[in-house]
Design a protein around this motif. Structure first.
Motif, PDB file in Angstrom:
ATOM      1  N   ALA A  88       0.846  -1.201   0.000  1.00  0.00           N
ATOM      2  CA  ALA A  88       0.000   0.000   0.000  1.00  0.00           C
ATOM      3  C   ALA A  88       0.880   1.249   0.000  1.00  0.00           C
ATOM      4  O   ALA A  88       0.594   2.228  -0.703  1.00  0.00           O
ATOM      5  CB  ALA A  88      -0.923   0.003   1.219  1.00  0.00           C
ATOM      6  N   MET A  89       1.956   1.207   0.775  1.00  0.00           N
ATOM      7  CA  MET A  89       2.879   2.344   0.831  1.00  0.00           C
ATOM      8  C   MET A  89       3.515   2.578  -0.544  1.00  0.00           C
ATOM      9  O   MET A  89       3.636   3.712  -0.997  1.00  0.00           O
ATOM     10  CB  MET A  89       3.964   2.075   1.875  1.00  0.00           C
ATOM     11  CG  MET A  89       4.896   3.241   2.120  1.00  0.00           C
ATOM     12  SD  MET A  89       4.099   4.591   2.996  1.00  0.00           S
ATOM     13  CE  MET A  89       4.286   4.034   4.696  1.00  0.00           C
ATOM     14  N   GLY A 140      12.764 -19.166 -12.249  1.00  0.00           N
ATOM     15  CA  GLY A 140      12.110 -18.872 -13.514  1.00  0.00           C
ATOM     16  C   GLY A 140      10.623 -19.175 -13.545  1.00  0.00           C
ATOM     17  O   GLY A 140       9.953 -18.838 -14.500  1.00  0.00           O
ATOM     18  N   GLN A 141      10.091 -19.792 -12.513  1.00  0.00           N
ATOM     19  CA  GLN A 141       8.654 -20.072 -12.537  1.00  0.00           C
ATOM     20  C   GLN A 141       7.864 -18.770 -12.415  1.00  0.00           C
ATOM     21  O   GLN A 141       8.242 -17.879 -11.695  1.00  0.00           O
ATOM     22  CB  GLN A 141       8.283 -20.962 -11.346  1.00  0.00           C
ATOM     23  CG  GLN A 141       8.741 -22.400 -11.504  1.00  0.00           C
ATOM     24  CD  GLN A 141       8.432 -23.201 -10.239  1.00  0.00           C
ATOM     25  OE1 GLN A 141       7.651 -22.765  -9.410  1.00  0.00           O
ATOM     26  NE2 GLN A 141       9.042 -24.361 -10.124  1.00  0.00           N
ATOM     27  N   ALA A 142       6.764 -18.730 -13.147  1.00  0.00           N
ATOM     28  CA  ALA A 142       5.853 -17.615 -12.917  1.00  0.00           C
ATOM     29  C   ALA A 142       5.256 -17.849 -11.541  1.00  0.00           C
ATOM     30  O   ALA A 142       4.865 -18.953 -11.210  1.00  0.00           O
ATOM     31  CB  ALA A 142       4.766 -17.607 -13.976  1.00  0.00           C
ATOM     32  N   ARG A 143       5.226 -16.799 -10.729  1.00  0.00           N
ATOM     33  CA  ARG A 143       4.859 -17.035  -9.348  1.00  0.00           C
ATOM     34  C   ARG A 143       3.688 -16.135  -8.969  1.00  0.00           C
ATOM     35  O   ARG A 143       3.494 -15.081  -9.509  1.00  0.00           O
ATOM     36  CB  ARG A 143       6.051 -16.732  -8.439  1.00  0.00           C
ATOM     37  CG  ARG A 143       7.352 -17.258  -8.998  1.00  0.00           C
ATOM     38  CD  ARG A 143       8.512 -16.796  -8.170  1.00  0.00           C
ATOM     39  NE  ARG A 143       8.520 -17.523  -6.915  1.00  0.00           N
ATOM     40  CZ  ARG A 143       9.239 -18.612  -6.726  1.00  0.00           C
ATOM     41  NH1 ARG A 143       9.979 -19.089  -7.683  1.00  0.00           N
ATOM     42  NH2 ARG A 143       9.219 -19.224  -5.581  1.00  0.00           N
ATOM     43  N   GLY A 144       2.935 -16.546  -8.008  1.00  0.00           N
ATOM     44  CA  GLY A 144       1.856 -15.695  -7.521  1.00  0.00           C
ATOM     45  C   GLY A 144       1.317 -16.304  -6.254  1.00  0.00           C
ATOM     46  O   GLY A 144       0.604 -17.291  -6.275  1.00  0.00           O
ATOM     47  N   LEU A 156       7.439 -10.426   2.349  1.00  0.00           N
ATOM     48  CA  LEU A 156       8.225 -10.652   1.132  1.00  0.00           C
ATOM     49  C   LEU A 156       7.430 -11.473   0.124  1.00  0.00           C
ATOM     50  O   LEU A 156       7.512 -11.252  -1.078  1.00  0.00           O
ATOM     51  CB  LEU A 156       9.554 -11.336   1.466  1.00  0.00           C
ATOM     52  CG  LEU A 156      10.609 -10.449   2.116  1.00  0.00           C
ATOM     53  CD1 LEU A 156      11.854 -11.261   2.472  1.00  0.00           C
ATOM     54  CD2 LEU A 156      11.001  -9.288   1.196  1.00  0.00           C
ATOM     55  N   ASP A 157       6.643 -12.409   0.640  1.00  0.00           N
ATOM     56  CA  ASP A 157       5.799 -13.201  -0.251  1.00  0.00           C
ATOM     57  C   ASP A 157       4.818 -12.308  -1.004  1.00  0.00           C
ATOM     58  O   ASP A 157       4.654 -12.429  -2.226  1.00  0.00           O
ATOM     59  CB  ASP A 157       5.052 -14.265   0.560  1.00  0.00           C
ATOM     60  CG  ASP A 157       4.411 -15.296  -0.338  1.00  0.00           C
ATOM     61  OD1 ASP A 157       5.171 -15.998  -1.034  1.00  0.00           O
ATOM     62  OD2 ASP A 157       3.171 -15.376  -0.366  1.00  0.00           O
ATOM     63  N   ASP A 158       4.189 -11.378  -0.281  1.00  0.00           N
ATOM     64  CA  ASP A 158       3.258 -10.421  -0.911  1.00  0.00           C
ATOM     65  C   ASP A 158       3.981  -9.580  -1.965  1.00  0.00           C
ATOM     66  O   ASP A 158       3.484  -9.384  -3.074  1.00  0.00           O
ATOM     67  CB  ASP A 158       2.697  -9.441   0.131  1.00  0.00           C
ATOM     68  CG  ASP A 158       1.625 -10.066   0.985  1.00  0.00           C
ATOM     69  OD1 ASP A 158       1.192 -11.190   0.657  1.00  0.00           O
ATOM     70  OD2 ASP A 158       1.229  -9.437   1.992  1.00  0.00           O
TER      71      ASP A 158
END
Lengths: 498, 117
Positions: free
Chosen positions: A425-426, B14-18, B50-52
């Motif tokens: 958000a920041m 290299g994996q597309a991540r989400g 960090l995951d976010d």
């Protein structure tokens, strides 16, 4: 006299001092009195040195009395961001790891301020190592927005924006890596300029992301910003990325201020969902105003600008993780845990864990991740390709138009604490400002009114090609003049009394 | 350092991540590479954040950038050299003025040998 002096612009103060109507000492004292009165509520500074400021002012008065010809800003006070090294004041970058550090040399920007006879009142608070958009990431506590003390003053140059908006200083230095001058200027009703990358020296500027970091001015008027820009910019052999060309004619452009026949592009990608309605309303009015002043306005698409934010949050942390490796507790700054049994590496890890705040740790870790060999191509490499595409979007746009415009920020100042533990958000506060950092071109924020919802300032961003810094001043000055006619004075006059 | 991490993390390269972009073990490893002695609660908190962030910035992988050269720097730069001549520089006292510990004009540091033992 004192109360009147603090409301004057830097150009007006310089005029009063050079004509002998006011002494530099009187001007410095007026601002020191103002600081004494409001600093407890604003908290813009990390360090204030009244005696040193008065001594600098006295020197200016003596030199003038001796008949010396001084620079156009001689005797004018300034607040200096605590990211520039100063031999006579602590330099901390608002980090515990540098608390109390006295650098052995002056930054080029510092040296040029001194040579221009500017009176440095003190050092201003910031997000630690310039990482943030609210100045809440300071190890020494947050700075408060003079428009509403419960709101953030922007960041990372939030001490600088608050000091100028609170009339503690007519001018301030800032640095802009992803919007850290323009966003604080926008949310406090000031003018803030990010010069072309390489146009102002990084020597002695504590590095965050070296390919993006750019020193620039914050001021209450476009002309004042241009005068300060001219005072500290220009080629510096001490900075290997400094551009060896004359400073664009920014002061002349700020005095001229007209847009007749100019082609202005509205960036299609910036606006709509996620933007505060009051911000968009003031922005659209500003665009209509430019049209009424004789500019030709068109909509321009810059399709890769929507990827600027994710690319930036890979590139900047990557550079930061490398740059901040120097803070290891060995040569200067904090050292923790050296009990004669621990190894240097253990002491480094303890020092860095103790000395860095949460946002700096996040970015170092993120950068270490993005640069590690298994992820390099997918993250850092890809972000660098996006950077190329963004520069190409700018090139294509500037074939059609002379300048691009957008809101500076998606929202007005938000409450202190609201986004403090929500990094994503920041990061959104920099949505519109980042493309110009990635491409290195000139961009300014000028006040364009107050949002209806919260009566807080809104900024208009004006972007021009690399080394066309004068063009954003020219357009900014035209907007400023027309809006001040409409408002009957500067926007800042609408701010509540502190 | 790079190789150290490559061995650890290359499986997911290299994996597309989400979401689920980074594990807590990887975060602990990154902290070690970054020379940050973080507490357990800091690691827990950082792992989520960090995951976010990584999931969000992974959007750069959506861009069609085949054959697009990378930009590391906004300006076309060439190396800048100066004449190789002796010039005034910091004195030993100035250079050591901020040192946490100094001895005989040198920075005094904790032991650096036998670290790997």
């Amino acid at each position: 006299m004192s109360a009147e002096l603090i409301k004057k612009t830097a150009a007006e103060l310089a005029g009063l001092i050079s004509s002998g109507e006011a002494s530099a000492v009187e001007v410095a004292q007026a601002h020191l009195d103002r600081i004494a009165a409001v600093e407890d509520s604003v908290k813009a500074f990390t360090h204030i040195d009244p005696e040193a400021a008065l001594a600098q002012a006295r020197t200016v008065d003596e030199r003038r009395a001796a008949g010396e010809t001084l620079g156009p800003l001689a005797g004018v006070p300034i607040a200096h961001k605590d990211v520039f090294t100063t031999t006579d004041m602590p330099t901390t970058a608002s980090s515990k790891i540098l608390e109390g550090w006295r650098p052995p040399y002056d930054a080029t920007v510092t040296r040029r301020l001194r040579e221009a006879g500017l009176v440095i009142l003190g050092k201003t608070n910031m997000d630690e190592f310039a990482m943030g958009s609210s100045t809440e990431n300071s190890a020494f506590g947050p700075t408060h927005n003079p428009w509403d003390l419960n709101k953030i003053p922007g960041g990372s140059s939030g001490g600088s924006s608050a000091a100028v908006a609170a009339y503690e200083a007519p001018l301030a230095t800032g640095t802009d890596t992803g919007g850290s001058i323009r966003q604080p200027a926008a949310v406090t009703g000031l003018v803030g300029m990010k010069p072309t990358y390489g146009g102002s020296s990084r020597y002695g500027l504590i590095a965050f992301a070296s390919s993006l970091d750019t020193p620039g001015p914050l001021a209450r008027t476009v002309l004042d910003a241009a005068l300060l820009h001219e005072a500290f910019s220009g080629h510096d052999p001490m900075d290997s990325t400094s551009i060896d060309q004359p400073v664009p004619p920014v002061v002349e452009a700020a005095r001229r201020g007209e847009v007749g026949g100019l082609r202005i592009g509205v960036v299609k990608e910036f606006g709509g969902e996620g933007y505060q309605p009051g911000v968009l309303a003031r922005f659209h009015e500003a665009v209509e105003l430019l049209e009424s002043l004789g500019a030709k306005v068109v909509e321009v698409s810059c399709p890769h600008f929507t990827y600027a934010l994710p690319a930036y949050y890979l590139i900047a942390p990557s550079e930061c993780s490398s740059n901040l490796a120097r803070f290891d507790g060995m040569r200067y700054g904090l050292r923790v845990g050296d009990d004669q049994t621990r190894s240097a590496e253990e002491v480094m890890a303890l020092t860095r864990a103790e000395g860095f705040g949460p946002e700096v740790k996040r970015r170092i870790m993120l950068g270490t991740y993005a640069l590690s060999s298994g992820y390099y191509d997918a993250y850092y490499g890809k972000a660098q390709q996006v950077r190329t595409l963004i520069a190409r979007d700018f090139d294509a746009a500037f074939e059609q138009v002379d300048v691009l415009v957008s809101p500076t920020t998606p929202t007005t100042a938000f409450p202190i604490g609201e986004r403090a533990d929500d990094p994503m958000a920041m990061y959104l506060a920099d949505l519109c400002t980042i493309p110009s950092n990635l491409a290195g071109n000139a961009a300014i924020s000028v006040p364009c009114g107050l949002a209806d919802e919260d009566s807080l300032p809104v900024g208009l961003q004006i972007m021009a090609p690399v080394l066309a810094d004068d063009r954003v001043y020219r357009v900014g000055a035209a907007v400023e003049r027309a809006l001040q006619d409409r408002w009957g004075g500067p926007l800042l006059a609408k701010a509540p009394e502190l | 350092m790079l190789n150290e991490h490559a061995a650890h993390g290359s499986a997911a390269a290299g994996q597309a991540r989400g979401g689920g972009a980074i594990t807590r073990d990887e975060v602990a490893h990154l902290a070690r590479l970054s020379r940050l002695a973080l507490r357990e609660d800091e690691l827990d908190h950082l792992a989520t954040q960090l995951d976010d962030i990584i999931s969000a910035v992974a959007r750069v992988q959506e861009v069609a950038a085949e054959d697009i050269p990378p930009t590391s720097h906004a300006l076309p730069l060439t190396n800048v050299f100066r004449a190789d001549e002796v010039r005034p520089s910091l004195t030993p006292d100035q250079a050591l003025s901020g040192a946490p510990a100094a001895d005989e004009q040198r920075f005094k540091v904790p032991r650096i040998l036998d670290e790997e033992a």
